[in-house]
Design an enzyme around this catalytic site. Structure first.
Site, PDB file in Angstrom:
ATOM      1  CG  HIS A 193     161.858  94.002 -40.042  1.00 27.79           C
ATOM      2  ND1 HIS A 193     162.253  95.274 -40.410  1.00 27.79           N
ATOM      3  CD2 HIS A 193     162.772  93.574 -39.153  1.00 27.79           C
ATOM      4  CE1 HIS A 193     163.351  95.600 -39.766  1.00 27.79           C
ATOM      5  NE2 HIS A 193     163.700  94.584 -38.995  1.00 27.79           N
TER       6      HIS A 193
ATOM      7  NE  ARG B 212     163.972  86.940 -37.861  1.00 31.36           N
ATOM      8  CZ  ARG B 212     164.682  88.017 -37.604  1.00 31.36           C
ATOM      9  NH1 ARG B 212     165.426  88.082 -36.538  1.00 31.36           N
ATOM     10  NH2 ARG B 212     164.631  89.054 -38.406  1.00 31.36           N
TER      11      ARG B 212
ATOM     12  CG  ASN C 100     165.851  85.036 -34.014  1.00 32.19           C
ATOM     13  OD1 ASN C 100     166.761  84.945 -34.845  1.00 32.19           O
ATOM     14  ND2 ASN C 100     165.216  86.162 -33.783  1.00 32.19           N
TER      15      ASN C 100
ATOM     16  CD  GLU D 127     159.856  90.046 -35.663  1.00 33.32           C
ATOM     17  OE1 GLU D 127     160.204  90.656 -34.632  1.00 33.32           O
ATOM     18  OE2 GLU D 127     160.537  90.000 -36.686  1.00 33.32           O
TER      19      GLU D 127
ATOM     20  NE  ARG E 161     170.712  97.359 -39.870  1.00 32.09           N
ATOM     21  CZ  ARG E 161     169.706  96.493 -39.793  1.00 32.09           C
ATOM     22  NH1 ARG E 161     168.967  96.238 -40.849  1.00 32.09           N
ATOM     23  NH2 ARG E 161     169.433  95.874 -38.657  1.00 32.09           N
TER      24      ARG E 161
END
Ligand code: AMP
Length: 407
Positions: free
Chosen positions: A181, A92, A7, A385, A242
């Site tokens: 996600h 990823r 990743n 993940e 965010r």
């Protein structure tokens, strides 16, 4: 087969290596400060307490991956004999646009398609591509597989993913909602069905991935039908830094008042908003909860804003699916913040969502945390993940090996 999962961020690289015969994690690590002074690799072999810390110059992702391979084959800290022992590499990749709704074996066409998606994910896709290029160069014979954050959400129907703006912008510029996600939402939804002992085809599930980045998805019969992130990961819930969704007219208003460019305002919405912006304290929920204990009202407000948004999406998705069987919490906040789970569920009793305060005191392991009389099963499921990436990588690599043998 041993599968390496990579990743890549712009200056960092996380990795895990798994033995897919047992789906067990063998080692994991993190490279930080790639291309900067003080590059460092921290590696952990599972079962060994001592971590291996390698401080070495790593000017680019290729040098970082070479260091990772060296440490993976180390006599003490390593878990493979040599590079040839790594059967496949799973990457990823954040954004695949509308091009891919499932993982793919990487070839020149895939690279080209991902390069076309750079403008959709300018912060994420370029480092993902750097990692892919480095691995292909260092391990040219090893199958490389791309697993996309956006893929799981490609089943959304047009009424979910279309923005109500002139249609030609969708046609010309691919402006639509994509969602992110995806591997996490898919993993926890599958686990929820398994834990309930019911086929996912018979379930309506809402998955809440609540981490530093956060999103909620509506999953009906195993397919994502809606999700809170949009064209970019800025939309939806309020997050660590965010803003989540705001009235778009605010952007011009702030730009004028604060004498900023559009880029400058977007930077504020991405990096200085959310929990950090409202509280003025931190983006980390642990810090906010400490501040609340000291009487900080803005920290309390930030947490209330967060919970309000999560509840808002739960209600919306229950309406979209005409019901709900399971509500799943995952990721850093969803897995660890028992107080936040409590606040989110507190006012949802009339919708059949009743949290059990005792069962809710769980961290680090899968659990059903609803009361026995709750119509909806509330669940805490740690996300994984990397395992989803490793599984897809293993299955596609086997297909590729089979094809090359003419099976
Ligand atoms: P993630 O992006 O999934 O790694 O989640 C990271 C976030 O999870 C951190 O920024 C924290 O806000 C939150 N987090 C992690 N551990 C806890 C905890 N014990 N209590 C509350 N929040 C936590």
């Amino acid at each position: 087969m041993k599968v390496l999962v990579i990743n890549c961020g712009s200056s960092s690289l996380k990795y895990q290596i798994l033995d897919m015969s047992t789906e067990s994690l063998l080692a994991k690590g993190l490279v930080e400060r790639i291309g900067m002074d003080g590059s460092v690799l921290t590696h952990q072999k599972i079962g060994l307490d001592e971590k291996n810390v390698v401080e070495a110059t790593m000017n680019d992702h290729k040098e970082a991956i070479s260091q990772v391979i060296t440490v993976l084959a180390d006599p003490v800290f390593g878990v493979v004999k040599s590079m040839a022992d790594i059967g496949a590499v799973g990457h990823r990749v954040v954004h695949a646009g509308e091009k891919y709704s499932a993982s793919v074996i990487i070839n020149e066409d895939v690279i080209e398609a991902l390069e076309e998606c750079i403008e959709l994910a300018p912060l994420h896709n370029p480092p993902n591509l750097l990692g892919i290029a480095a691995c292909r160069e260092i391990m040219p014979k090893t199958p490389q597989i791309a697993v996309f954050d956006t893929a799981f959400h490609q089943t959304m129907p047009p009424e979910s993913y279309m923005y109500a703006i002139p249609y030609e912008y969708y046609e010309k510029y691919s402006i639509r909602r994509y969602g992110f996600h995806g591997t996490s939402h898919k993993y926890v939804a599958d686990r929820a069905a398994y834990m309930l002992g019911v086929s996912i085809d018979d379930l309506k599930i809402i998955t809440c991935h609540l981490g530093n980045g956060a999103s909620v998805s509506a999953i009906k019969r195993g397919k994502c039908i809606d999700t809170s992130m949009g064209f970019t990961p800025l939309a939806g819930l309020a997050m660590g830094t965010r803003s989540g969704s705001v009235d778009p007219a605010i952007i011009q208003f702030i730009a004028e008042k604060e004498k900023r460019s559009i880029d400058g305002v977007l930077e504020i919405l991405n990096k200085k908003s959310g929990m950090l912006g409202v509280s003025g304290v931190s983006s980390d929920f642990r810090d906010l909860e400490e501040a609340v204990k000291d009487g900080n009202e803005r920290a309390a407000l930030a947490l209330q804003v967060f919970a309000h948004r999560v509840r808002y999406y739960i209600g919306a998705y229950m309406a979209e699916m005409n019901g709900l069987d399971a509500l799943v919490f995952t990721a850093g906040v969803g897995e660890n913040d028992t107080g936040m789970r409590d606040v989110i569920c507190a006012e949802l009793g009339n919708l059949g969502i009743k949290l059990d305060p005792v069962k809710n005191r769980v961290r680090g392991r899968e659990a059903i945390i609803s009361r026995d009389d709750s119509r909806v099963a509330i669940m805490m499921i740690p996300t994984n993940e990397e395992l989803v990436i490793a599984r897809d990588t293993y299955s596609l690599a086997n297909k590729k090996i089979g094809l090359s043998r003419g099976v």
